[in-house]
Design a protein around this motif. Structure first.
Motif, PDB file in Angstrom:
ATOM      1  N   CYS A 128       0.840  -1.197   0.000  1.00 48.68           N
ATOM      2  CA  CYS A 128       0.000   0.000   0.000  1.00 48.68           C
ATOM      3  C   CYS A 128       0.875   1.247   0.000  1.00 48.68           C
ATOM      4  O   CYS A 128       1.934   1.281   0.611  1.00 48.68           O
ATOM      5  CB  CYS A 128      -0.918   0.000   1.233  1.00 48.68           C
ATOM      6  SG  CYS A 128      -2.119  -1.348   1.232  1.00 48.68           S
ATOM      7  N   ARG A 129       0.401   2.250  -0.711  1.00 47.59           N
ATOM      8  CA  ARG A 129       1.126   3.507  -0.804  1.00 47.59           C
ATOM      9  C   ARG A 129       1.123   4.229   0.543  1.00 47.59           C
ATOM     10  O   ARG A 129       0.178   4.125   1.322  1.00 47.59           O
ATOM     11  CB  ARG A 129       0.495   4.399  -1.875  1.00 47.59           C
ATOM     12  CG  ARG A 129       0.609   3.837  -3.276  1.00 47.59           C
ATOM     13  CD  ARG A 129       1.954   4.167  -3.847  1.00 47.59           C
ATOM     14  NE  ARG A 129       2.123   3.592  -5.160  1.00 47.59           N
ATOM     15  CZ  ARG A 129       3.222   3.720  -5.901  1.00 47.59           C
ATOM     16  NH1 ARG A 129       4.242   4.395  -5.415  1.00 47.59           N
ATOM     17  NH2 ARG A 129       3.305   3.169  -7.086  1.00 47.59           N
ATOM     18  N   THR A 130       2.195   4.959   0.789  1.00 49.86           N
ATOM     19  CA  THR A 130       2.290   5.717   2.027  1.00 49.86           C
ATOM     20  C   THR A 130       1.527   7.023   1.882  1.00 49.86           C
ATOM     21  O   THR A 130       1.677   7.735   0.895  1.00 49.86           O
ATOM     22  CB  THR A 130       3.765   6.017   2.342  1.00 49.86           C
ATOM     23  OG1 THR A 130       4.490   4.778   2.378  1.00 49.86           O
ATOM     24  CG2 THR A 130       3.908   6.722   3.672  1.00 49.86           C
ATOM     25  N   SER A 131       0.687   7.318   2.850  1.00 49.20           N
ATOM     26  CA  SER A 131      -0.065   8.577   2.848  1.00 49.20           C
ATOM     27  C   SER A 131       0.668   9.583   3.735  1.00 49.20           C
ATOM     28  O   SER A 131       1.107   9.260   4.837  1.00 49.20           O
ATOM     29  CB  SER A 131      -1.487   8.353   3.363  1.00 49.20           C
ATOM     30  OG  SER A 131      -1.464   7.814   4.669  1.00 49.20           O
ATOM     31  N   TYR A 132       0.823  10.787   3.223  1.00 48.87           N
ATOM     32  CA  TYR A 132       1.545  11.836   3.931  1.00 48.87           C
ATOM     33  C   TYR A 132       0.586  12.948   4.362  1.00 48.87           C
ATOM     34  O   TYR A 132      -0.352  13.281   3.638  1.00 48.87           O
ATOM     35  CB  TYR A 132       2.641  12.442   3.040  1.00 48.87           C
ATOM     36  CG  TYR A 132       3.715  11.456   2.641  1.00 48.87           C
ATOM     37  CD1 TYR A 132       4.745  11.143   3.521  1.00 48.87           C
ATOM     38  CD2 TYR A 132       3.691  10.849   1.396  1.00 48.87           C
ATOM     39  CE1 TYR A 132       5.737  10.242   3.157  1.00 48.87           C
ATOM     40  CE2 TYR A 132       4.670   9.951   1.026  1.00 48.87           C
ATOM     41  CZ  TYR A 132       5.692   9.649   1.911  1.00 48.87           C
ATOM     42  OH  TYR A 132       6.665   8.754   1.546  1.00 48.87           O
ATOM     43  N   THR A 133       0.864  13.523   5.511  1.00 53.03           N
ATOM     44  CA  THR A 133       0.087  14.666   5.984  1.00 53.03           C
ATOM     45  C   THR A 133       0.648  15.954   5.375  1.00 53.03           C
ATOM     46  O   THR A 133       1.696  15.946   4.727  1.00 53.03           O
ATOM     47  CB  THR A 133       0.143  14.742   7.510  1.00 53.03           C
ATOM     48  OG1 THR A 133       1.506  14.953   7.915  1.00 53.03           O
ATOM     49  CG2 THR A 133      -0.367  13.463   8.135  1.00 53.03           C
ATOM     50  N   SER A 134      -0.048  17.043   5.591  1.00 49.90           N
ATOM     51  CA  SER A 134       0.401  18.340   5.071  1.00 49.90           C
ATOM     52  C   SER A 134       1.746  18.725   5.665  1.00 49.90           C
ATOM     53  O   SER A 134       2.622  19.265   4.968  1.00 49.90           O
ATOM     54  CB  SER A 134      -0.639  19.416   5.367  1.00 49.90           C
ATOM     55  OG  SER A 134      -1.889  19.100   4.783  1.00 49.90           O
ATOM     56  N   SER A 135       1.933  18.449   6.943  1.00 51.24           N
ATOM     57  CA  SER A 135       3.206  18.781   7.589  1.00 51.24           C
ATOM     58  C   SER A 135       4.348  17.948   7.010  1.00 51.24           C
ATOM     59  O   SER A 135       5.449  18.455   6.758  1.00 51.24           O
ATOM     60  CB  SER A 135       3.090  18.552   9.090  1.00 51.24           C
ATOM     61  OG  SER A 135       4.334  18.780   9.735  1.00 51.24           O
ATOM     62  N   GLN A 136       4.102  16.649   6.794  1.00 48.56           N
ATOM     63  CA  GLN A 136       5.135  15.802   6.214  1.00 48.56           C
ATOM     64  C   GLN A 136       5.488  16.233   4.793  1.00 48.56           C
ATOM     65  O   GLN A 136       6.662  16.270   4.411  1.00 48.56           O
ATOM     66  CB  GLN A 136       4.667  14.340   6.224  1.00 48.56           C
ATOM     67  CG  GLN A 136       4.587  13.716   7.597  1.00 48.56           C
ATOM     68  CD  GLN A 136       3.971  12.331   7.562  1.00 48.56           C
ATOM     69  OE1 GLN A 136       3.138  12.028   6.714  1.00 48.56           O
ATOM     70  NE2 GLN A 136       4.353  11.489   8.508  1.00 48.56           N
ATOM     71  N   LEU A 137       4.476  16.555   3.997  1.00 54.11           N
ATOM     72  CA  LEU A 137       4.728  16.989   2.618  1.00 54.11           C
ATOM     73  C   LEU A 137       5.502  18.304   2.591  1.00 54.11           C
ATOM     74  O   LEU A 137       6.383  18.496   1.740  1.00 54.11           O
ATOM     75  CB  LEU A 137       3.400  17.145   1.873  1.00 54.11           C
ATOM     76  CG  LEU A 137       2.723  15.834   1.461  1.00 54.11           C
ATOM     77  CD1 LEU A 137       1.365  16.117   0.848  1.00 54.11           C
ATOM     78  CD2 LEU A 137       3.597  15.073   0.480  1.00 54.11           C
ATOM     79  N   HIS A 138       5.186  19.201   3.499  1.00 56.55           N
ATOM     80  CA  HIS A 138       5.906  20.472   3.555  1.00 56.55           C
ATOM     81  C   HIS A 138       7.387  20.236   3.851  1.00 56.55           C
ATOM     82  O   HIS A 138       8.266  20.861   3.244  1.00 56.55           O
ATOM     83  CB  HIS A 138       5.281  21.374   4.612  1.00 56.55           C
ATOM     84  CG  HIS A 138       5.995  22.686   4.772  1.00 56.55           C
ATOM     85  ND1 HIS A 138       5.904  23.696   3.827  1.00 56.55           N
ATOM     86  CD2 HIS A 138       6.820  23.148   5.764  1.00 56.55           C
ATOM     87  CE1 HIS A 138       6.639  24.732   4.222  1.00 56.55           C
ATOM     88  NE2 HIS A 138       7.196  24.423   5.391  1.00 56.55           N
ATOM     89  N   THR A 139       7.674  19.311   4.781  1.00 58.13           N
ATOM     90  CA  THR A 139       9.067  18.989   5.106  1.00 58.13           C
ATOM     91  C   THR A 139       9.778  18.369   3.914  1.00 58.13           C
ATOM     92  O   THR A 139      10.927  18.717   3.595  1.00 58.13           O
ATOM     93  CB  THR A 139       9.112  18.040   6.306  1.00 58.13           C
ATOM     94  OG1 THR A 139       8.427  18.630   7.414  1.00 58.13           O
ATOM     95  CG2 THR A 139      10.542  17.733   6.701  1.00 58.13           C
ATOM     96  N   LEU A 140       9.119  17.438   3.218  1.00 56.40           N
ATOM     97  CA  LEU A 140       9.734  16.780   2.067  1.00 56.40           C
ATOM     98  C   LEU A 140       9.966  17.763   0.914  1.00 56.40           C
ATOM     99  O   LEU A 140      11.030  17.744   0.268  1.00 56.40           O
ATOM    100  CB  LEU A 140       8.849  15.617   1.602  1.00 56.40           C
ATOM    101  CG  LEU A 140       8.768  14.414   2.548  1.00 56.40           C
ATOM    102  CD1 LEU A 140       7.710  13.432   2.071  1.00 56.40           C
ATOM    103  CD2 LEU A 140      10.118  13.726   2.655  1.00 56.40           C
ATOM    104  N   ILE A 141       8.987  18.591   0.625  1.00 55.15           N
ATOM    105  CA  ILE A 141       9.123  19.544  -0.487  1.00 55.15           C
ATOM    106  C   ILE A 141      10.220  20.555  -0.192  1.00 55.15           C
ATOM    107  O   ILE A 141      10.997  20.936  -1.087  1.00 55.15           O
ATOM    108  CB  ILE A 141       7.772  20.232  -0.755  1.00 55.15           C
ATOM    109  CG1 ILE A 141       6.756  19.212  -1.290  1.00 55.15           C
ATOM    110  CG2 ILE A 141       7.932  21.375  -1.755  1.00 55.15           C
ATOM    111  CD1 ILE A 141       5.346  19.747  -1.416  1.00 55.15           C
TER     112      ILE A 141
END
Length: 216
Positions: A128-141
């Motif tokens: 299953c694909r990993t789901s990211y929260t807004s905070s996690q996506l902000h850190t990755l981007i």
């Protein structure tokens, strides 16, 4: 009138000569070949957890160590240098296979991962694909903007920071880079099509040719 009489010795008599046919029928010498097993292999070396931690740390720093590094590792974990070399060879092979499998999964991805709280289910035999929260996506981007090709240390730090495995962070960066290259190529193609003049129609070309040649 004289007739020559040829003397033929009886069969089995010793005449001092050996018939060629008897030489060819002489028994062959017998050789004793070793009876050891052909595919006799050495027993596998079992490393302790502490030894594996030292080897994995050295592999992350340099997957292709020199002789001096291998000798140092052999002394540090108390084993033969040849076993160190074999361990690194096997580790590199598994690492390449894992890279290839992850690349194939990325190619099969048909949906975007960047939407928050999104969980994409693939085929039944796929993870299953990993789901990211807004905070996690902000850190990755933010990390991607600073460095699109992070090393193993940076990926492990990001994984601890957002609470996901390091392999998931690596896949996210691979997908992000692929989409970034596709977007850049599309922008270049659109800019080239906007700046290039439109092709002339056949009627306009024929009219110009008639005016130049004087034909009406």
């Amino acid at each position: 009138f004289t007739s020559e009489t040829h003397f033929h010795p009886p069969k089995g008599a010793v005449t001092g000569r050996t018939c060629p046919c008897e030489q060819s029928m002489a028994p062959l010498p017998h050789y004793n070949f070793p009876t050891t097993a052909r595919n006799q292999r050495r027993s596998r070396t079992k490393f302790t957890e502490d030894q594996l931690n030292i080897l994995i740390k050295a592999f992350n720093q340099t997957p292709y160590p020199g002789d001096a590094t291998k000798q140092k590792l052999a002394l540090e974990i108390n084993t033969e240098e040849s076993r160190i070399q074999i361990w690194f060879q096997n580790r590199r092979a598994r690492h390449q296979v894992q890279k290839r499998l992850e690349h194939e999964k990325d190619l099969e991805a048909s949906q975007d991962q960047d939407h928050p709280e999104e969980k994409i289910h693939g085929r039944e035999d796929r993870q299953c694909r990993t789901s990211y929260t807004s905070s996690q996506l902000h850190t990755l981007i933010t990390a991607f903007t600073n460095n699109p090709y992070p090393g193993i240390d940076s990926r492990e730090q990001l994984a601890k920071q957002i609470g996901v495995p390091e392999s998931r962070v690596q896949i996210w960066f691979q997908n992000r880079r692929s989409r970034f290259h596709v977007q850049k190529k599309r922008e270049r193609d659109e800019g080239h099509s906007c700046c290039s003049p439109a092709p002339a129609s056949r009627d306009a070309v024929g009219c110009e040719y008639s005016q130049v040649s004087g034909v009406r």
